[in-house]
Design an enzyme around this catalytic site. Structure first.
Site, PDB file in Angstrom:
ATOM      1  N   CYS A 132       0.819  -1.225   0.000  1.00 41.10           N
ATOM      2  CA  CYS A 132       0.000   0.000   0.000  1.00 41.10           C
ATOM      3  C   CYS A 132       0.846   1.265   0.000  1.00 41.10           C
ATOM      4  CB  CYS A 132      -0.938   0.000   1.200  1.00 41.10           C
ATOM      5  SG  CYS A 132      -0.152  -0.456   2.756  1.00 41.10           S
ATOM      6  N   HIS A 252      -2.943   6.482   4.466  1.00 33.96           N
ATOM      7  CA  HIS A 252      -1.508   6.555   4.735  1.00 33.96           C
ATOM      8  C   HIS A 252      -0.972   7.903   4.259  1.00 33.96           C
ATOM      9  CE1 HIS A 252      -1.571   2.480   5.856  1.00 33.96           C
ATOM     10  NE2 HIS A 252      -0.906   1.913   4.877  1.00 33.96           N
TER      11      HIS A 252
END
EC number: 1.2.1.11
Lengths: 354, 354
Positions: A132, A252
């Site tokens: 990710c 994130h």
């Protein structure tokens, strides 16, 4: 479910945090599905899941589950992928694997469609979906590399707990409630499910994601370093990473320092390149306090980039702040985009159910 | 309060988050106080505060409040320091100022006792206490510089809300409760009290601390860059900073990349140097998941360093993870340590109340 036209798609790990997002993403992007098979471990088998108004039952995965499957999307952990992905490939499916099991295998393309879509053509049954934190970084850096070259990357991450699964989200929420109520807490999941020690994540920062390796780096850090070089096809790119878990549910963030291949590039030049980059939204206006933040990026498809500044010492040095939904572009969306690339480039076999 | 021996100490901003920590720190380190004067703005005047078992009343600051004061510790904001610090100096006090008002004034020593204690000797009435994120970084880097030289620093911070004051702590806690209860929130304090826009901090990350300047850097980032060079007396040191606010109450963390002046240094060499460095605790054992975290550093005096790794590309490059209590070493403790240095080096005049 069966439909007169479309591919037979299987989802391995359908009940997990990423599996759920894959289902939603397939639905809202109207992926041409003729038949959908939902698979899981024995523990989650029997659960019922809604898809396009139909109720589907999750089945326990066995090798035979992949008979007739065109595309199998795996997100149930590395050991499950290692066990079942070869079975799916053997039966003619193309596997898009969300785990780290095959990413660095030279035979397996590691794909972010905005960066290296054509790599899917080289598949031998397996295509890997990158980590990710890697996906959002390379998608933001590729347009800069293309325009100005790229020599060096130093990234510090600010990663959400959902990257560690649904249990980690529950742990953050329950722990936060307990601390606000001045009750005792008992960390059980983070930083790493199987690790010896678990630490408080609520109102805390944990500088460990995944296991440590012998050189003091975590696997997550090595993933960012190695996957970035592979996806961008820059084996001699200098990449350093420090990966850190925060009390954020989804999204994130990354503080990224880069050195590019030219000395006369301005912040405006970089903004211009990013403003038309696929999958990237420029959010960068300090005078209006405009910059990316995970609370705003969660639920969005794009990668948000802001805080672009020239380094005060290095003429070719720039700083960027990159934020994206780790469950979408960081996982489910990129997986579905790879499947879309297979269709678009005519790589997947013609739908069996057309 | 009066005591037969000790200095007349005044605290400007006694009711604030840092002021409270200064009082606790003076008490537990048994600083030689003969008389203690607690000062504040009109708004907080009249409040009562316990110190060494006595109840003291906070007075509204006026220039005459500083008559007879030996040492005045300021932590009530830059504009208050600009107004009252010269008045205190005029009346013979040595001012240790916690705000950014005078830090870059070439006439004002900027001091972290572990790094440049002798600089206090050059004071002309004013000594500045550096920015919280700067203090913990330079105290960890100075022993490395002394042993191996230091050419370059790139830092990304993970800063706690208490650095923005007691109101920011309340905002984090109240907002977190509201979000867990699925109630609407109305951000009013962070990222910057006086700014046009306020953003959610609970379960979010805000890449802005203090105001923006014209080059896209925030004042906090420029403080880290400029103060580091001044404190370490390295005007040509390359320093870059990205400063980020997190949903953590207390304890700043920093992901720091450094390039040192030698090519043959190992991680073990750096650990050895830090293991005996003053004010520093080495917390670095990946095999046992030992590394610094703010939840464990809060309430501690020391600066905790871990995650020390050699860069995989640069022979002289290393990565460190530095954590400290931003209200203690980052503010109150360093302020009191500067006062202790004044006593130790015989710079402050002999106690008037002896």
């Amino acid at each position: 479910m069966e439909k007169t036209t479309g591919y037979h798609v299987a989802i391995m790990g359908a009940t997990g945090a990423v599996g759920q997002q894959i289902l939603k993403t397939l639905e809202r992007r109207d992926f041409p599905i003729g038949k959908l098979t939902l698979l899981s471990s024995a523990r989650s088998a029997g659960k019922q899941i809604q898809f396009r108004g139909e109720t589907l039952t999750v089945e326990e995965a066995v090798p035979e589950s992949f008979e007739g499957v065109d595309i199998a999307l795996f997100s149930a952990g590395g050991s499950i992928s290692q066990k079942f992905a070869p079975e799916a490939v053997k039966r003619g499916a193309i596997v898009i694997d969300n785990t780290s099991a095959f990413r660095m295998d030279p035979e397996v393309p590691l794909v972010v469609p905005e960066v290296n879509e054509a790599a899917v053509k080289e598949h031998k049954g397996l295509i890997a979906n990158p980590n990710c934190s890697t996906i959002q970084m390379v998608a933001a850096l590729e347009p800069i590399r293309e325009a100005f070259g790229l020599n060096k990357v130093i990234v510090s991450t600010y990663q959400a707990v959902s990257g560690a699964g649904a249990q980690a989200i529950d742990e953050l929420n329950n722990q936060t409630k307990s601390i606000l109520n001045e009750e005792e807490i008992k960390p059980e999941i983070l930083p790493v499910g199987g690790a010896d020690k678990h630490y408080q994540i609520a109102f805390n920062v944990i500088p460990q994601i995944d296991q440590f390796t012998d050189n003091g780096y975590t696997l997550e850090e090595l993933k960012m370093i190695n996957e970035t070089k592979k996806i961008m096809n820059l084996p001699s790119l200098k990449v350093a990473a420090t990966c850190v878990r925060l009390p954020v549910e989804t999204g994130h963030s990354e503080s990224v320092y880069i050195e590019i291949g030219q000395n006369d590039v301005t912040v405006e030049d970089i903004k211009k390149v990013l403003s038309t980059a696929p999958g990237v939204t420029l959010q960068d206006d300090p005078s209006e306090q405009v910059y990316p933040m995970p609370a705003m990026a969660a639920g969005e498809d794009d990668i948000f980039v802001g805080r672009i500044r020239q380094d005060l010492d290095e003429k070719n040095g720039f700083h960027l702040w990159i934020v994206s939904d780790n469950l979408l572009k960081g996982a489910a969306l990129n997986t579905v985009q790879i499947a879309e690339s297979l269709v678009k480039l005519g790589i997947v076999s013609t739908p069996q159910h057309s």
